[in-house]
Write an enzyme that holds these catalytic residues in place. Structure first.
Site, short mmCIF file in Angstrom:
data_model
loop_
_atom_site.label_atom_id
_atom_site.label_comp_id
_atom_site.label_asym_id
_atom_site.label_seq_id
_atom_site.Cartn_x
_atom_site.Cartn_y
_atom_site.Cartn_z
N HIS A 4 86.38 86.84 -33.19
CA HIS A 4 85.21 86.61 -32.34
C HIS A 4 84.70 85.19 -32.56
CE1 HIS A 4 82.16 86.93 -35.56
NE2 HIS A 4 82.94 87.88 -36.05
N ASP A 31 94.71 75.10 -14.96
CA ASP A 31 95.65 74.92 -13.86
C ASP A 31 96.80 74.02 -14.29
OD1 ASP A 31 94.84 72.17 -13.62
OD2 ASP A 31 93.24 72.73 -12.24
N ASP A 83 82.08 86.64 -25.49
CA ASP A 83 81.08 86.62 -26.56
C ASP A 83 79.69 86.88 -25.99
OD1 ASP A 83 79.50 86.09 -28.80
OD2 ASP A 83 80.77 84.42 -29.45
N MET A 87 85.20 72.53 -16.60
CA MET A 87 85.20 71.09 -16.43
C MET A 87 84.39 70.70 -15.19
SD MET A 87 88.35 68.40 -15.92
CE MET A 87 89.21 68.92 -17.40
N TYR A 144 88.05 68.09 -22.72
CA TYR A 144 89.32 67.89 -23.44
C TYR A 144 89.12 68.01 -24.95
CZ TYR A 144 91.48 66.01 -19.14
OH TYR A 144 91.98 65.85 -17.88
N TYR A 147 90.35 71.26 -10.78
CA TYR A 147 89.26 71.65 -11.68
C TYR A 147 89.33 73.11 -12.09
CZ TYR A 147 87.57 67.04 -10.69
OH TYR A 147 87.48 65.69 -10.58
#
Length: 151
Positions: free
Chosen positions: A22, A30, A69, A79, A118, A136
């Protein structure tokens, strides 16, 4: 073959999901994402592929086994559109529907600037690349606690 496991989830993906604890992060992306390069820096250390799947289908399969979570305000990060931080692309609405349905309630999704995304991806447990052409289609899912009621 096992009953109850989405056939799009390979044995290696199921193994990676089982290894996560957890609070660990999973990146689903993508085909445009620099996934191979970034995956080398993750805990798992190599890329996992869900070839033939778009991001919503892959996410639905993953979330059939992995809870999000519930201890953080935004268990999903995405992003931002470069040059338009408030920009919305079609994948966002599709993913929101998948996330909300799997959670049984609305899921808050936090936007991260491209390079911040990133850096966060490098700290993830693993990266799963889909065949989705984007753009995206980059998300970080934080694993929650699996609460198995006593039998």
């Amino acid at each position: 073959m096992l009953k109850g496991i989405d056939q799009r989830l390979s044995a290696e993906i199921v193994y990676a999901l089982m290894q996560m604890g957890h609070g660990d992060d999973l990146v689903i992306c993508d085909i445009n994402h620099p996934a191979v390069t970034i995956a080398k820096e993750t805990t798992y250390g190599s890329l996992l592929d869900m070839a033939g799947c778009d991001i919503p289908t892959a996410t639905r399969a993953i979330l059939s086994l992995m809870p999000l979570d519930s201890f953080v305000p935004a268990p999903v990060r995405r992003m931002q559109v470069v040059g338009d931080p408030e920009g919305v692309v079609p994948i966002l609405d599709k993913m929101q529907k998948v996330l909300d349905a799997s959670n049984g309630a609305p899921v808050l999704v936090e936007a991260l600037e491209r390079f911040a995304f990133y850096e966060a991806a490098k700290r993830a447990f693993c990266i799963i690349r889909t065949a989705d052409s984007g753009p995206y289609g980059c998300f970080i899912l934080k694993k929650g606690v699996v609460d198995l009621a006593p039998l």
